[in-house]
Design a protein around this motif. Structure first.
Motif, PDB file in Angstrom:
ATOM      1  N   VAL A 244       0.893  -1.067   0.132  1.00 18.93           N
ATOM      2  CA  VAL A 244      -0.105   0.057   0.045  1.00 18.93           C
ATOM      3  C   VAL A 244       0.835   1.107  -0.038  1.00 18.93           C
ATOM      4  O   VAL A 244       1.820   1.422   0.700  1.00 18.93           O
ATOM      5  CB  VAL A 244      -0.727   0.180   1.069  1.00 18.93           C
ATOM      6  N   ILE A 245       0.539   2.088  -1.036  1.00 16.04           N
ATOM      7  CA  ILE A 245       1.618   3.303  -1.116  1.00 16.04           C
ATOM      8  C   ILE A 245       0.634   4.543  -1.551  1.00 16.04           C
ATOM      9  O   ILE A 245      -0.267   4.521  -2.300  1.00 16.04           O
ATOM     10  CB  ILE A 245       2.690   2.740  -2.096  1.00 16.04           C
ATOM     11  N   MET A 246       1.212   5.797  -0.922  1.00 13.62           N
ATOM     12  CA  MET A 246       0.432   6.877  -1.506  1.00 13.62           C
ATOM     13  C   MET A 246       1.495   7.851  -2.221  1.00 13.62           C
ATOM     14  O   MET A 246       2.713   7.729  -1.945  1.00 13.62           O
ATOM     15  CB  MET A 246       0.145   7.828  -0.155  1.00 13.62           C
ATOM     16  N   THR A 247       0.952   8.230  -3.367  1.00 11.53           N
ATOM     17  CA  THR A 247       1.966   8.916  -4.345  1.00 11.53           C
ATOM     18  C   THR A 247       1.242  10.213  -4.702  1.00 11.53           C
ATOM     19  O   THR A 247      -0.022  10.300  -4.575  1.00 11.53           O
ATOM     20  CB  THR A 247       2.181   8.226  -5.736  1.00 11.53           C
ATOM     21  N   PRO A 248       1.824  11.505  -4.937  1.00 12.47           N
ATOM     22  CA  PRO A 248       1.079  12.795  -5.103  1.00 12.47           C
ATOM     23  C   PRO A 248       0.394  12.973  -6.307  1.00 12.47           C
ATOM     24  O   PRO A 248       0.889  12.270  -7.325  1.00 12.47           O
ATOM     25  CB  PRO A 248       2.385  13.638  -4.756  1.00 12.47           C
ATOM     26  N   ASP A 369       7.597  14.454  11.039  1.00 15.21           N
ATOM     27  CA  ASP A 369       6.616  15.227  10.814  1.00 15.21           C
ATOM     28  C   ASP A 369       6.858  15.195   9.259  1.00 15.21           C
ATOM     29  O   ASP A 369       6.110  16.044   8.356  1.00 15.21           O
ATOM     30  CB  ASP A 369       6.685  16.456  11.426  1.00 15.21           C
ATOM     31  N   SER A 370       7.613  14.434   8.631  1.00 17.28           N
ATOM     32  CA  SER A 370       7.833  14.425   7.238  1.00 17.28           C
ATOM     33  C   SER A 370       6.532  14.231   6.396  1.00 17.28           C
ATOM     34  O   SER A 370       5.709  13.559   6.844  1.00 17.28           O
ATOM     35  CB  SER A 370       8.591  13.048   6.883  1.00 17.28           C
ATOM     36  N   ILE A 371       6.393  14.971   5.457  1.00 17.79           N
ATOM     37  CA  ILE A 371       4.889  14.957   4.319  1.00 17.79           C
ATOM     38  C   ILE A 371       5.457  13.824   3.443  1.00 17.79           C
ATOM     39  O   ILE A 371       4.553  13.388   2.777  1.00 17.79           O
ATOM     40  CB  ILE A 371       4.926  16.219   3.712  1.00 17.79           C
ATOM     41  N   ALA A 400       5.358   4.509   3.421  1.00 13.18           N
ATOM     42  CA  ALA A 400       4.594   4.797   2.335  1.00 13.18           C
ATOM     43  C   ALA A 400       3.136   4.852   2.436  1.00 13.18           C
ATOM     44  O   ALA A 400       2.432   5.407   1.445  1.00 13.18           O
ATOM     45  CB  ALA A 400       5.017   3.413   1.194  1.00 13.18           C
ATOM     46  N   ALA A 401       2.700   4.202   3.491  1.00 11.20           N
ATOM     47  CA  ALA A 401       1.031   4.180   3.440  1.00 11.20           C
ATOM     48  C   ALA A 401       0.386   5.373   3.945  1.00 11.20           C
ATOM     49  O   ALA A 401      -0.712   5.662   4.176  1.00 11.20           O
ATOM     50  CB  ALA A 401       0.462   2.711   4.208  1.00 11.20           C
ATOM     51  N   THR A 402       1.485   6.485   4.855  1.00 13.71           N
ATOM     52  CA  THR A 402       0.792   7.361   5.383  1.00 13.71           C
ATOM     53  C   THR A 402       1.592   8.781   5.084  1.00 13.71           C
ATOM     54  O   THR A 402       0.947   9.816   5.141  1.00 13.71           O
ATOM     55  CB  THR A 402       1.414   7.298   6.887  1.00 13.71           C
ATOM     56  N   THR A 403       2.676   8.575   3.907  1.00 13.61           N
ATOM     57  CA  THR A 403       3.123   9.924   3.356  1.00 13.61           C
ATOM     58  C   THR A 403       3.294   9.739   2.063  1.00 13.61           C
ATOM     59  O   THR A 403       3.654   8.443   1.508  1.00 13.61           O
ATOM     60  CB  THR A 403       4.229  10.415   4.209  1.00 13.61           C
ATOM     61  N   ASN A 404       3.528  10.668   1.352  1.00 13.92           N
ATOM     62  CA  ASN A 404       3.628  10.454  -0.084  1.00 13.92           C
ATOM     63  C   ASN A 404       5.080  10.113  -0.499  1.00 13.92           C
ATOM     64  O   ASN A 404       6.301  10.516   0.011  1.00 13.92           O
ATOM     65  CB  ASN A 404       3.345  11.791  -0.876  1.00 13.92           C
ATOM     66  N   VAL A 405       5.314   9.334  -1.562  1.00 12.48           N
ATOM     67  CA  VAL A 405       6.559   8.843  -2.091  1.00 12.48           C
ATOM     68  C   VAL A 405       6.783   9.422  -3.396  1.00 12.48           C
ATOM     69  O   VAL A 405       5.951   9.016  -4.484  1.00 12.48           O
ATOM     70  CB  VAL A 405       6.504   7.317  -2.073  1.00 12.48           C
TER      71      VAL A 405
END
Length: 861
Positions: A244-248, A369-371, A400-405
């Motif tokens: 699971v990954i978040m990307t902008p 606190d990294s975005i 990866a699941a909580t901040t953008n990669v």
């Protein structure tokens, strides 16, 4: 690469699941009541460190002339005379040494005579596991993973279930050369229906092939063989997604993208469920399938959710009904907040199961606190290796699941995956990549009916499609993150249908350069139109290489001028497996420890290390650049803190080798600098301990420039009339680039302060020479508010004409303070001068009247 027997069914045995990681971690959701899952082993029945194999490595035929040919793969075969050991197995040059990125545990006899080539053609392996009565009927599938070099075939209970690079394997002999001849071991994955198993003893047999008689190495490791329970007909297996990954998106203030790998092959659709973290209705968004890659039959899914509220915390989960991930939380970007931090990683690549998770843990602890995180390519060593992707994502699981990669592809993403299918399946990035609409004049090359133009058009159209998700940008709270693709792989860059073209003008003769130029044109456009105060760029191969034997002149030729033109803030790179940081020599200031241009950085975040280049061949110093710091044997991560006026960069030591070039301990700050930028665009890069110049208090004049500095080289673009008159306002031009700049003006020879002004929209302001100024040749000098010399120009000062105008102008000019300037300020100055002239006229009239009255009185007397 992988030959898979995949008999997926919705019947009694259910869909074959490949959710291996979830099962091992004990997070498998409760199965349907009809399953007898408790009878099926949940631990692997074969694994690297727990399984003993019998093996034959002397080059002989294991069947010893018996029939059938593959009798050695069956359960009743007598292997008592074979050697016995645990894996992994291998050899390099006949010794127990690393085979690519893998190091075998047990040495194989590589050569037929035990000392030198020719190599043993085929190696044979056997092991067994037992199932209790009735268990085999409850197994829905068998899932296996192995790593091999150069080719392999797998049998279970005498039935062939998988072949890997086995096209050359015949059914006429057991001992033969086969395989791909690849330089490094490759991953293999297979799935087979549970019908292949029996109650009691089950035998797994593997034939491992050398590609040729002179192959340099051999390797085998069956990392896991797992049994999966059957499910009810028509019911998806209850296994949560992984990766699971978040990307902008391009607009992270109001939208967010998500990607994941299905938990099971039965998951043929996917969704995102999202809700405000503070509570509220759940919104469900359908995902699209990004396909299957690397022989893994499970689907990749991606979805983008829009219409989100800025600066808002959300909870989300991905998957489908009955097989959801856990709930994760993230916060959309806040357009009113300029303070945040992000992490920058170099190559992870090697040590993905050891070094990489340790580096990420340290970075997350340092930057809570990294975005998000920026990755400069080579996330893995082989793009087609599912085990490496599994380990990379495992290391990034929480982050990866909580901040953008934000990742850039490196050359190793192309390894075994020339079209970057794995990359595009794993990640979802903005589709704002280069097109003919965003590459300026370069697009004109594709216009016309000539063979050259048609070929340009074919390349540009192909790159518009293929550059997607490898070249992109996103804007986050006044910082534009830009990603480039520095790898010039011919397979990736060549259209399926390429029009014919002959001659040196054809783009097919310069594809690598053209791909670099294509991105440069787009980068120029993206920076020219950037609304953000800060701009940073990430890519893989460095424009200034640090390690031995590396150089990228094409990247440097096309990209460095764009970085310098737009004074980009950070250029973050990888590839070299060393550390380096420095600047272009054109950006040096007069103050030691302060530069004013882009910062170029090469970082390494994995366990692979290279040597530094020699001083004589140093790419930096030989190409007009300076290394502030360089180091080898170091593994680092970088944390960048962003605020309204500063970027504070710190590199931290995460690991070091015995040959590291630093005595600092692990955990220490390895490198540090600050970028300070004013709203008017002035910028300074200061080393640790060096302060950026401080702007004076408003209205405070800077120290005048030393007259010795007023040379032809420092004249700048200052323009003034050839002749000016004391007391009469005149215009000074600085050029449009100085519009809005606060300035101070002086008149030389002896510095005489004329006051402060602000250049108007065309870069002009108005001033006046004091009445006391001696006529003759002078120099008008202009400084910025911080004292920096903008330029100067010669000017002929003339005395005021008789009749009072000089007196009026002189009166106006003797007051200390601001200069007259254009616009309202200029009008005010002229108005004041007019008032003074009028007052002078009134005084003269009164005096004249008094003289006349006095004369009349005298006459009458």
């Amino acid at each position: 690469m992988t030959t898979t027997k995949n008999a997926t069914r919705w019947g009694r045995r259910g869909a074959v699941s490949t959710a291996l990681l979830a099962m091992l971690a004990g997070v498998l959701a409760a199965p349907a009541p009809a399953l007898a899952a408790s009878d099926v082993p949940t631990d692997p029945v074969i694994s690297t460190g727990a399984t003993t194999w019998k093996y034959l490595d002397d080059g002989s035929d294991p069947a010893r002339g018996a029939t059938p040919l593959r009798v050695w793969t069956t359960t009743g075969f007598d292997d008592s005379a074979w050697k016995s050991a645990q894996g992994s197995f291998g050899a390099k040059g006949g010794k127990l040494a690393p085979v690519g990125p893998q190091t075998p545990k047990t040495l194989l006899n590589q050569y037929l005579d035990g000392t030198a080539a020719p190599d043993v053609p085929t190696f044979f392996f056997r092991t067994t596991f037992d199932l209790a009565a009735g268990v085999s009927d409850e197994v829905g599938g068998v899932v296996g993973d192995l790593v091999y070099d150069d080719g392999a075939v797998v049998w279970i209970n005498g039935e062939r279930v998988a072949g890997f690079d086995a096209d050359r394997v015949t059914e006429t002999t057991n001992v033969e050369y086969a395989g791909s001849g690849a330089s490094d071991p490759a991953p293999g994955h297979f799935e087979v229906d549970g019908d292949v198993l029996v109650d009691g003893t089950n035998t797994v047999a593997i034939a491992l092939y050398q590609d040729r008689a002179t192959s340099s190495d051999i390797y085998l490791d069956m990392t896991s063989l797992r049994l999966l329970p059957a499910s009810e007909p028509g019911v998806p297996v209850a296994v949560p997604p992984t990766r699971v990954i978040m990307t902008p998106t391009e607009t992270p203030t109001t939208s967010q993208s998500f990607s994941w790998l299905a938990g099971d092959v039965s998951h043929t659709s996917g969704q995102v469920q999202i809700r405000p973290a503070a509570g509220g209705d759940i919104r469900t968004v359908d995902a699209y399938s990004a396909g299957t890659v690397n022989g893994n039959p499970k689907q990749h899914f991606s979805a983008t959710v829009d219409a989100l509220a800025p600066a808002t915390a959300y909870s989300y989960r991905v998957g489908l009904e009955g097989a959801w991930s856990e709930w994760h939380e993230f916060t959309t970007a806040d357009p009113n907040d300029s303070d945040f931090q992000f992490v920058y990683y170099g190559d992870a690549q090697i040590g993905l199961d050891t070094t990489w998770p340790s580096v990420v843990r340290q970075a997350e602890a340092t930057a809570p606190d990294s975005i998000g995180s920026v990755h400069a390519g080579d996330l893995i060593n082989t793009g087609s290796n599912e085990t490496e992707w599994l380990n990379w994502f495992k290391g990034m699981e929480t982050s990866a699941a909580t901040t953008n990669v934000m990742a850039a592809p490196g050359n190793h993403e192309y390894s075994g995956d020339k079209l970057l299918k794995s990359w595009k399946a794993n990640f979802e990035y903005p589709h704002n990549n280069p097109t003919t609409a965003t590459t300026g004049d370069l697009a004109d090359l594709a216009v016309g009916d000539t063979d050259v133009a048609k070929q340009y058009a074919a390349y540009f159209e192909h790159w518009t499609q293929f550059a997607a998700e490898t070249v992109y940008f996103t804007d986050y709270q006044d910082l534009r993150f830009i990603t480039l693709n520095a790898t010039r792989d011919t397979t990736f860059l060549t259209p399926d249908v390429l029009p014919g073209c002959a001659g040196a003008d054809c783009p097919s003769t310069k594809v690598a350069r053209l791909w670099t130029e294509f991105q440069a044109a787009w980068l120029d456009y993206v920076l020219e139109s950037s609304p953000s105060k800060w701009n940073v760029v990430t890519f893989h191969q460095p424009v200034y290489s640090a390690s031995e034997g590396r150089d990228e002149p094409v990247l440097r030729e096309y990209w460095v001028p764009i970085f310098e033109k737009h004074d980009i803030d950070l250029v973050m790179m990888g590839h070299d497996h060393t550390y380096a940081r420095g600047y272009n020599n054109d950006d040096v200031t007069e103050t030691p420890g302060i530069t004013d241009g882009p910062v170029y950085i090469v970082s390494n975040s994995g366990a692979k290390h290279y040597d530094l280049e020699t001083d004589e061949k140093n790419v930096w110093t030989n190409n007009n650049a300076t290394q502030v710091l360089r180091g080898a044997g170091v593994t680092t991560y970088q944390v960048i803190d962003v605020s309204n006026d500063t970027l504070v960069y710190r590199s931290y030591l995460a690991e070091k080798t015995a040959s590291a070039t630093t005595d600092l301990p692990v955990g220490a700050v390895y490198d540090e600098f600050t970028v300070t930028k004013r709203d008017d665009g002035r910028k300074w890069v200061t080393e640790a301990g060096i302060e950026a110049p401080v702007d004076p208090e408003p209205g405070t004049a800077p120290e005048p420039v030393d007259p010795a500095e007023l040379t032809d080289d420092t004249r700048g673009d200052v323009t003034v009339p050839a002749n000016v008159t004391v007391g009469v306002p005149f215009t000074v031009g600085l050029g449009e680039e100085k519009a809005g700049t606060e300035v101070w003006a002086w008149l030389y020879s002896e510095p005489t302060q004329l006051g402060a002004a602000t250049a108007d929209a065309v870069g002009e302001f108005t001033t006046v020479v004091p009445a006391a100024t001696a006529p003759g040749e002078h120099r008008l000098v202009v400084q910025a508010a911080d004292g920096q010399l903008i330029g100067w120009a010669p000017v002929q000062v003339n005395a005021a004409p008789t009749g009072g105008s000089g007196t009026g102008g002189g009166g106006a000019s003797t007051a200390e303070g601001d200069l007259a300037s254009t616009g309202a300020e200029a009008s005010a100055a002229l108005w004041a001068a007019g008032v003074l002239l009028a007052l002078g006229a009134i005084v003269s009239a009164i005096a004249l009247r008094r003289r006349r009255l006095a004369a009349d009185t005298t006459t009458q007397a």
